[in-house]
Design a protein around this motif. Structure first.
Motif, PDB file in Angstrom:
ATOM      1  N   UNK A 177       0.826  -1.208   0.000  1.00 34.85           N
ATOM      2  CA  UNK A 177       0.000   0.000   0.000  1.00 34.85           C
ATOM      3  C   UNK A 177       0.863   1.261   0.000  1.00 34.85           C
ATOM      4  N   UNK A 178       1.991   1.214   0.674  1.00 40.99           N
ATOM      5  CA  UNK A 178       2.840   2.393   0.786  1.00 40.99           C
ATOM      6  C   UNK A 178       3.893   2.463  -0.323  1.00 40.99           C
ATOM      7  N   UNK A 179       4.013   1.380  -1.121  1.00 35.32           N
ATOM      8  CA  UNK A 179       5.016   1.371  -2.180  1.00 35.32           C
ATOM      9  C   UNK A 179       4.616   2.296  -3.321  1.00 35.32           C
ATOM     10  N   UNK A 180       5.578   2.651  -4.198  1.00 35.18           N
ATOM     11  CA  UNK A 180       6.967   2.186  -4.145  1.00 35.18           C
ATOM     12  C   UNK A 180       7.875   3.071  -3.303  1.00 35.18           C
ATOM     13  N   UNK A 181       7.381   4.194  -2.783  1.00 36.55           N
ATOM     14  CA  UNK A 181       8.267   5.122  -2.091  1.00 36.55           C
ATOM     15  C   UNK A 181       8.452   4.788  -0.613  1.00 36.55           C
TER      16      UNK A 181
END
Length: 320
Positions: free
Chosen positions: A101-105
Motif C-alpha cells: 500500500x505504501x510502495x513504491x516510495x
C-alpha cells in the motif's frame, strides 16, 4: 589557503576506514528485514553518528546500503560513524513494491527505519567489529539525498499529510540533533506540475514550516527538476528558505542532481561527474556537522574559507 591546498592537505595521509555489512535487524511487521551497513574510522572514540538515507535512483544497488560510498568513506575518515539502511523503496527489494500500500516510495517506513536504528544501537554495536564503546550517542545527525533528503526532512521536523487518512504525519525524531539535506525536494502545492508530481503525491503536502532542527541544505546550481516543477533549481533550496531556525544553504556551482557523483564511484547515472565537487561537499558537510556537535571546533570556518570563497570556490554559503 586555496581550495586545492585544502583538498590536498585533507587527503594526506589517507585515513583507514572500516565498512561492515549487512547487519540484519528483524523488525516486527516490516515485510523484509532491515539491513544496514556501518562505516567507521579505524581508530578514535567519541565518534558522532550520521544516519544516511539513500535516494530512489534507477541503479540496482546505489539505492541501498551498498551506495553512497564516496560520502560514507569520507565522513568516516573525518571521524564519524556512518549507518546506511536499505529502505523498502530500494530497487533491490522491488519484489515488495507491486502490492504494498505504501510502495513504491515507502515514505513513512523510510523515516521509521532510522528510528529503529537509533533504538537498536546496542545491537548494532555488538554486531560490528571494533565499534564497541566508540559512538557518541548524544551526537546523532541524519543526511539524505533526493528522496533520502525528504526522509531526513521528516525526521528533522517537516510535516506531510498522510494520503491514506488525511491526517498530518509527524515523524520528528528528537534524538537527531542535526541534518544534511542533499538535493532534497522543495515545497509542495500547486508549483508541482511535472509528471512525477502525480506519481509521488506525498510531495504535494510537504511543509517545512515545522522543521526547526538545525540543518545544512545542499542544492545544485543546475539541478532543474522539471519532472516535478517549473520552479527551477531554487526548488531544492526551499528547505533553507521555508524552514525556521538555524539553517545553512550551500549552493554547489555547476552541480546537477547527483551533486558531482555522491551516490557511487563512477556511477553511470551521474550527469555531472566531478570528483573534486564530491570531495568538497564531503569536507564541507563533515566540517558543518563537526562544528555543530563541537562548538569550539573551527572546522566549518576553515572549510568554508577554503572551499566556498575566492576564484576556486566550489559553491557559495549563506546562513540564517
Amino acid at each position: 589557503m586555496s581550495a586545492s591546498t585544502f583538498m590536498t592537505d585533507a587527503a594526506l595521509p589517507p585515513t583507514p576506514v572500516l565498512s561492515y555489512g549487512p547487519v540484519v535487524l528483524t523488525v516486527a511487521g516490516r515485510p523484509a528485514d532491515l539491513q544496514i551497513r556501518v562505516t567507521l574510522p579505524a581508530s578514535g572514540t567519541d565518534l558522532p553518528v550520521i544516519l544516511l538515507s539513500h535516494g530512489h535512483g534507477n541503479s540496482n544497488n546505489l539505492s541501498s546500503l551498498n551506495g553512497y560510498a564516496p560520502l560514507a568513506n569520507l565522513w568516516a575518515a573525518r571521524g564519524f560513524v556512518v549507518i546506511q539502511p536499505t529502505h523498502l523503496s530500494s530497487k533491490t527489494l522491488s519484489h515488495l513494491h507491486a502490492d504494498a500500500a505504501e510502495g513504491p516510495m515507502f515514505w513513512r517506513s523510510r523515516a521509521e527505519d532510522m528510528t529503529h536504528v537509533i533504538d537498536r544501537l546496542d545491537e548494532i554495536e555488538t554486531a560490528v567489529p571494533r565499534l564497541a564503546g566508540r559512538m557518541d550517542r548524544e551526537s546523532i545527525a541524519v543526511a539524505g539525498h533526493s528522496l533520502g533528503g525528504f526522509t531526513a526532512a521528516l525526521l528533522l521536523g517537516a510535516r506531510v499529510t498522510d494520503p491514506e487518512n488525511g491526517q498530518e504525519a509527524d515523524l520528528t525524531e528528537p534524538r537527531i540533533k542535526q541534518g544534511v539535506l542533499l538535493a532534497a525536494p522543495g515545497r509542495g502545492g500547486d508549483i508541482l506540475t511535472g509528471v512525477m508530481a502525480q506519481q509521488v503525491p506525498i510531495f504535494r503536502s510537504m511543509d517545512y514550516s515545522t522543521m526547526t532542527t538545525p540543518a545544512l541544505v545542499v542544492a545544485g546550481e543546475k539541478d532543474d527538476s522539471r519532472h516535478f516543477t517549473e520552479m527551477g533549481p531554487e526548488w531544492h533550496a526551499d528547505p533553507y528558505h521555508l524552514a525556521p531556525g538555524s539553517k545553512t544553504l550551500l549552493t554547489l556551482f555547476g552541480a546537477e542532481h547527483g551533486l558531482g557523483g555522491i551516490s557511487g564511484y563512477d556511477a553511470a547515472e551521474t550527469t555531472d561527474e566531478n570528483p573534486g565537487r564530491v570531495a568538497a561537499l564531503g569536507e564541507l558537510s563533515a566540517a558543518y556537522l563537526r562544528t555543530q556537535f563541537r562548538p569550539g571546533d573551527n572546522a566549518w570556518q576553515e572549510a568554508s574559507d577554503a572551499l566556498a570563497t575566492g576564484p576556486d570556490a566550489f559553491g557559495r554559503i549563506e546562513s540564517k
